[in-house]
Each structure stands twice: as C-alpha cells, then as structure tokens.
Scaffold this active site. Structure first.
Site, PDB file in Angstrom:
ATOM      1  N   GLY A   1     -73.252 -36.755 -48.386  1.00 14.17           N
ATOM      2  CA  GLY A   1     -73.489 -35.505 -47.682  1.00 14.17           C
ATOM      3  C   GLY A   1     -74.203 -34.449 -48.502  1.00 14.17           C
TER       4      GLY A   1
ATOM      5  N   ASP B   1     -84.919 -39.795 -34.130  1.00  9.98           N
ATOM      6  CA  ASP B   1     -83.937 -38.779 -34.483  1.00  9.98           C
ATOM      7  C   ASP B   1     -84.547 -37.691 -35.359  1.00  9.98           C
ATOM      8  OD1 ASP B   1     -83.853 -41.164 -36.303  1.00  9.98           O
ATOM      9  OD2 ASP B   1     -82.708 -39.794 -37.552  1.00  9.98           O
ATOM     10  N   ASN B   2     -85.832 -37.838 -35.735  1.00  9.56           N
ATOM     11  CA  ASN B   2     -86.527 -36.814 -36.517  1.00  9.56           C
ATOM     12  C   ASN B   2     -87.563 -36.056 -35.694  1.00  9.56           C
ATOM     13  OD1 ASN B   2     -85.140 -37.229 -38.884  1.00  9.56           O
ATOM     14  ND2 ASN B   2     -86.631 -38.635 -39.757  1.00  9.56           N
TER      15      ASN B   2
ATOM     16  N   GLY C   1     -75.304 -36.264 -40.848  1.00  9.58           N
ATOM     17  CA  GLY C   1     -74.470 -36.827 -41.903  1.00  9.58           C
ATOM     18  C   GLY C   1     -74.398 -36.000 -43.160  1.00  9.58           C
TER      19      GLY C   1
END
Length: 452
Positions: A127, A253-254, A93
């Site tokens: 972002g 996701d890390n 993102g």
C-alpha cells in the site's frame, strides 16, 4: 485551519452512492511526514492554498479530515482488463478518495491518494509509494498540464520515513504519500465490476452520479454517459499523441470517465515520432506503444459499452461507440495545430499539413521537442532540409496563433525524456537536493505559459 472561505466549497457526493462503490478505510500511521512538494497553484482553485505547511502536512500526510467533506477516506471498488486480461481482484490497493470539493469553475473535484496504506484491495501489496514514484508523478502531471493534456494534478508529496523493497528500484528505497486533484476518480473498471455482479440498481445509480456530478446533467441515460466518455477519451488519445506522451499502462481500470489522464507508472515521452516506442519494460508485445494508444483507449471504452448493456440496448451503444474514430481525427488535427502554434485553415488543408508533418517526422527521426520548439508560430528554420519541403510548403498558408515574444522562446526546448528524469532524481537520492526538481517544475510552467 485557515481554509480560504471564499474559495473552499466542500462536497461529499460520493456518499450518495452508499456502499455500492467504496469501502471506508484508514490511512497508514507513517513514522514521519516531511513536506516535499505543495502545488499552491492547484490548491488555490479549491481554497486550500492558505494552509500553513504544518496544517498541510496534517491534512495530506496524516489525513485529518477536511471540514465539511468526507468523514473518512473511501477506497473505491472496481475491476478491469489488465493487458486485455480481465481481473476481478483489484480496487484501490494503495490509495483512497480523501475529500471532495468544488473548484473555481464549480466542478466537483476529488482529492485522491497514492501510497496512503493498505486497503481491502491491497492483496499482497504494502500500500506504499516510493519517493521516486512520487517525483515522477509530479514531473508527468506538470509536463502534461503544460502541453494541454487533460490530466490529474499532483497536489502534494510528503516523504513518510519508511524503507521500501522494490524490484524495479535500488532497494531499500524511500517512501512517500501523494495527493492528486482531479475531476473524478470513477473508472471504466467501476462499471465493469457492477456488470460482473449483475447489479442493475448500482449501475443506474453510478450512471446518474457521473452524469449529475461530473457532466452537469440531470439524467441517468447510459447512452448519454457513453457519448460523453467517447468524446472525452478521443480527445485524451489525441492530446497524448500531440504531446508525444506514452502512458504505459492503459488498462481499463486506468481510464476514468471524465477523460483525464491519471495514475502514472512507467510513463515516457517519446524522443521521436516512433509509433512503436513503448514505456513499460513489461509491455513485450507493444500493446500500449505510442502509436497504439488511440486503439488501446478505444478498446477500453468498448468495455464500458459492454458493461452498460446491463441497462441499455446493444445497437445504440454500438452506434455511439463507433463515433470514436470520427471524433478522434479532428481532435488529433486540432491538437497538433495547437502544438505547432498555428491557427486552423480548412479541414482539408489541416489534414494535409498534419500528414506532411507526420511523414517528415517519421522519415527524419527528428527530435520531437526540438521540432515543436523550432516550428512554433508557423516558420520552419532553413536547417530542416529538402525532405521537409512538402511540410514547409503546406505550412506557408498558416497564421500564428501566438507570437514568440515570451522569454521561453529565447532559450532551449523544455523536454522530459527518461535521462532527465533520472538526472532530476539522482541528487535527491544522493544528497537530498531538491533544487533540480524545483527548477524543472518552474521551467515546465514557463513553457506552459508560452504555449497557452
């Protein structure tokens, strides 16, 4: 662009996956680009150290394509469990993969960004990255590299001239874009997304990509992949513990499938051997506390195994997954012996030494950095009292792996507790004075040389 022709070897392996994994995106057009940090030590390993500052800024602030690699940035798609809640609405993102190269060891390396602008996965985010967040990532990666933790490396930090509003920093605050270098940005969450969509072809292609490009195997066997990831993540968990490091957000996701730590948000180094110490103010239940990190990482790898059931049988996946604990135990012992600066003896003696050390550390609440500084090489000073006698007795059998002749041992231990992080940031925020950061990076690297 004067790229080192002997060391620069561009790659574009991600393109082999087609649109399965990523979306082409464009970088933000920043109001300004002011180079704040360049890691020439890391850049030399991929042939980028010969860039002038102006060329560096064009490459890593304006994202002019590097020769021979990806024609445009790619934002990666993934899902993930965030604090154990599944989220299908995430992805890159505020970052993208900008380029791929091969390093001096012929490993495929990704140049990934943080704060480079919005993507299809930004949701309501801007972002962007705060300058303070970039400074914190420099400090985390430098410290972890010195402490023998597999980690991404901060290659570049460029201030970008925007004023950002944040709830966890005094706002408006300064903006930046960061480039990190590591051996792959493929996350467990990438496999979760493919399983969610029941994309068998995509899953097989991603398994082959990882095994071929990141593990050097001509294979698409999901069991081989899981076996590698179990081994690498068990090592990562052990090295975190030996370093006294708390990542803070060990969501699936890390966690990448090469077992390298990356993506540093609310990280901390524990001041003492306190299993309940947390890094994230929002981790109210202590899910990712210092002592729970091996459990958290193992749980994330379970999600990879569950995802691979799309193309593999459950029983062998479970059997492989169950090797995490037997692999973690010798790794934590080895990592702590490395930190103590001693050579291993027998497995039984090594376990007994580590257990005696953990008991004494926990009971005494001794400062971790001071303890490991004082004991390095196998001698515990007399100032450590009678409570330390069982550890001292066990330590007597051990030979040093390295002496204390390096000048680092003539000074004070290099630490990175939260107060020092704030003290390094304060002159940057108040007077644009970067000397404290520059001095700290030099001190960390000196410690790394002494420990290596």
């Amino acid at each position: 662009m004067p790229i080192n022709p002997q060391a620069y070897r561009p790659a574009s392996a991600l393109l082999d996956l087609g649109p399965t994994l990523s979306d082409p995106v464009a970088a933000a057009d920043f109001p300004e680009t002011r180079l704040r940090f360049r890691n020439d030590r890391a850049a030399a390993e991929v042939g980028l150290d010969t860039l002038t500052d102006a060329e560096w800024t064009q490459a890593f602030g304006r994202f002019a394509p590097l020769p021979g690699t990806l024609p445009q940035p790619l934002a990666l798609r993934y899902h993930g469990h965030q604090f154990r809640q599944y989220n299908p609405d995430i992805g890159d993102g505020r970052g993208f993969t900008f380029a791929q190269t091969r390093d001096v060891d012929d490993r495929l390396m990704d140049l990934g960004t943080k704060g480079s602008g919005t993507t299809p996965y930004s949701r309501s985010g801007d972002g962007r990255l705060t300058l303070k967040g970039g400074v914190r990532e420099i400090l985390a990666t430098e410290m972890l590299e010195a402490l023998n933790v597999p980690t991404s490396r901060t290659l570049s930090l460029i201030e970008t001239g925007e004023r950002l509003m944040r709830g966890d920093e005094p706002s408006p605050t300064r903006s930046a874009v960061l480039v990190r270098l590591n051996h792959g940005h493929i996350r467990i969450g990438s496999f979760q997304r493919l399983a969610y969509h029941q994309d068998e072809a995509g899953m097989r292609a991603l398994v082959r990509y990882v095994l071929t490009n990141l593990y050097g195997e001509d294979s698409d066997d999901p069991l081989r992949l899981l076996d590698h990831v179990v081994g690498r993540t068990a090592t990562l968990a052990a090295r975190y513990m030996a370093a006294g490091f708390v990542h803070g957000v060990l969501n699936s996701d890390n966690i990448n499938v090469t077992g390298e730590s990356f993506d540093y948000g609310p990280w901390r180094f524990a001041p003492t051997w306190d299993p309940g110490f947390t890094a994230a103010y929002f981790d109210h239940a202590g899910l990712y506390a210092f002592g729970r990190q091996p459990e958290a990482i193992h749980w994330d790898v379970m999600q990879l195994a569950a995802s691979l059931r799309l193309i593999a049988e459950s029983d062998p996946l479970i059997a492989t997954l169950e090797t995490f604990a037997p692999r973690y135990q010798p790794q934590i012992t080895a990592a702590l012996l490395w930190r103590l600066g001693v050579l291993p003896c027998t497995p039984e003696d090594d376990r007994a030494l580590v257990q005696a050390m953990e008991r004494a550390l926990h009971a005494s609440a001794a400062p971790l950095d001071r303890f490991f500084f004082d004991v390095f090489g196998g001698t515990l000073p007399d100032s450590y009292g009678e409570a330390w006698q069982p550890f001292r007795d066990a330590l007597a059998a051990y030979a040093p792996r390295k002496d204390r002749s390096h000048r680092y041992w003539q000074g004070e231990p290099c630490s990175m507790l939260i107060d020092e992080v704030e003290a390094i940031w304060s002159p940057i925020a108040d007077a644009d004075d970067w000397r404290a950061l520059e001095g700290k990076v030099a001190a960390i690297r000196e410690m790394g040389d002494a420990l290596a």
